[in-house]
Design a protein around this motif. Structure first.
Motif, short mmCIF file in Angstrom:
data_model
loop_
_atom_site.label_atom_id
_atom_site.label_comp_id
_atom_site.label_asym_id
_atom_site.label_seq_id
_atom_site.Cartn_x
_atom_site.Cartn_y
_atom_site.Cartn_z
N SER A 120 44.40 46.91 56.51
CA SER A 120 43.94 45.71 57.22
C SER A 120 44.30 44.41 56.52
O SER A 120 44.40 43.37 57.17
N THR A 121 44.49 44.46 55.20
CA THR A 121 44.51 43.24 54.40
C THR A 121 45.77 43.17 53.53
O THR A 121 46.10 44.13 52.84
N ASP A 122 46.44 42.03 53.56
CA ASP A 122 47.64 41.83 52.74
C ASP A 122 47.31 41.41 51.32
O ASP A 122 48.06 41.71 50.39
N LEU A 123 46.19 40.71 51.13
CA LEU A 123 45.84 40.20 49.81
C LEU A 123 44.33 40.17 49.65
O LEU A 123 43.61 39.65 50.51
N MET A 124 43.85 40.72 48.52
CA MET A 124 42.43 40.67 48.19
C MET A 124 42.21 39.66 47.07
O MET A 124 42.85 39.75 46.01
N LEU A 125 41.32 38.69 47.29
CA LEU A 125 40.94 37.75 46.24
C LEU A 125 39.67 38.27 45.58
O LEU A 125 38.64 38.44 46.24
N CYS A 126 39.75 38.57 44.28
CA CYS A 126 38.68 39.27 43.56
C CYS A 126 37.88 38.33 42.67
O CYS A 126 38.44 37.42 42.06
N ILE A 127 36.58 38.58 42.56
CA ILE A 127 35.73 37.75 41.69
C ILE A 127 35.37 38.45 40.39
O ILE A 127 34.79 37.83 39.50
N PHE A 128 35.71 39.75 40.27
CA PHE A 128 35.51 40.48 39.02
C PHE A 128 36.87 40.89 38.46
O PHE A 128 37.75 41.34 39.22
N PRO A 129 37.08 40.79 37.15
CA PRO A 129 38.41 41.03 36.58
C PRO A 129 38.94 42.45 36.76
O PRO A 129 40.14 42.65 36.93
#
Length: 383
Positions: A135-144
């Protein structure tokens, strides 16, 4: 004109998305149009909301079931609008159940998709990652550690830092916040974070009250502050304490949770995001949680991590003592807080770990997120 569509489902998403909008506007040398579903903060930054965000801001099983017809109507309508609008990129901000469905349909139609804030696939239901990848091309993460999890399945992901790490100052002036809240300077203040949900407050009210009683017997001149984010949960604790007439000094406050944490000497925190908030405020603490036996049995079958507290999960080790289920009892928790109060070296070691945690999460998240989004659009334009 660059066309960016976004959907945020609640107040926290509205805040994150509004910051991302500003960062994109600052970085992109040209006109940008932002449309979709969002709240006041997004709209204040030039976002055009096609539907009311409050329609999606529903919590609790019963409430969701009652609101389902309206939610499905909005989902169908906004999907149709997005397919006709053909944005250069779609950004789903949190609200995974709603946004991943939208992202999947848009990606199938050849529209680039981004999701901001990964669901906790690292804690339970890991196999969701394969649906997310579709579903998603890019995930922006808040945990390293999340970035590598997505990279292992060949999905683009970028750690951009945790927004709370940017919002909370590195060095906390405790006295400043005591004055702000009109709290005494000469007392030992212990903040009690019993949860934001009715079920949580009900399950912990007696345990926490008895814990405070035992602490007050050993630590003189204590003041226990109970902050709440809603009048309803505050009323539950207020009624309990009025009925049981505790012999310790306490105060209940509304909509001042973070300032109360900053004003305190130590904290007893229910497991959840508030435990990370407490760590970023550099306050010695313990984490507690108690759920019914059936829910515990179900979770033990699905959960794949060693810790429940976010500070411990991020650090990969126990830097905050966790008191779960039977261990979440007044004797154990009061004994630990009293020991922590009397052991300056132990408190300092914990605070040092909290500083390391803060530096790890302290990134210019909106700027990095905007750069990643614009890079994704650029790659699409070049295709």
């Amino acid at each position: 004109m660059l066309k960016i569509a976004m959907i945020a489902g609640e107040a926290s998403g509205d805040m994150l998305a509004s910051s991302l909008i500003r960062a994109i506007q600052n970085q992109y040398q040209g006109e940008v149009e932002f449309v979709g579903i969002g709240g006041k903060m997004m709209q204040d930054n030039g976002f055009k909301s096609w539907h009311k965000m409050e329609t999606l801001s529903v919590m609790g099983y019963i409430e969701v079931i009652k609101s389902l017809p309206e939610i499905l109507k909005v989902r169908y309508s906004v999907l149709k609008q997005l397919l006709e609008y053909k944005p250069d990129v779609f950004i789903g901000v949190d609200a995974p159940d709603f946004n991943f469905f939208i992202e999947n349909k848009l990606k199938q139609a050849g529209i680039k998709t981004v999701h901001y804030i990964s669901p906790t696939i690292w804690a339970w239901r890991y196999k969701r990652i394969f649906k997310i990848k579709k579903s998603t091309d890019l995930m922006l993460c808040i945990f390293p550690f999340e970035e590598e999890i997505y990279h292992k399945v060949g999905m683009a992901a970028k750690f951009i830092g945790h927004p709370m790490a940017n919002d909370i100052e590195l060095n906390i002036d405790t006295l400043k916040y005591r004055k702000l809240l009109n709290l005494p300077e000469d007392k030992t203040i212990i903040t009690i974070l019993s949860g934001s949900r009715i079920r949580e407050v009900n399950s912990l009210a007696e345990i926490l009250s008895q814990t405070c009683h035992k602490i007050a017997e050993k630590i003189p001149n204590c003041l226990f502050i109970y902050p709440f984010a809603s009048q309803h949960t505050l009323a539950i604790m207020d009624n309990y304490l009025n009925e049981n007439k505790p012999d310790f000094e306490y105060k209940l406050v509304l909509n001042q949770t973070r300032d109360t944490i900053k004003a305190s000497d130590m904290v007893i925190a229910k497991s959840g995001t508030v435990s990370l908030e407490t760590a970023l405020c550099k306050k010695p603490m313990l984490i507690c949680y108690k759920i019914n036996k059936f829910t515990e049995w179900m979770l033990r079958r699905m959960v794949t991590i060693d810790y429940v507290g976010q500070p411990n999960i991020i650090a990969g080790k126990e830097i905050v003592k966790e008191f779960l289920q039977e261990d979440a009892n007044p004797d154990s928790m009061s004994e630990y807080i009293i020991e922590l109060f009397n052991n300056q070296q132990k408190r300092k070691a914990m605070i040092d770990e909290f500083y390391k945690l803060h530096y790890t999460l302290l990134q210019d998240g909106s700027t990095e997120g905007a750069k990643a989004v614009l890079d994704l659009i650029h790659n699409r334009v070049n295709d």
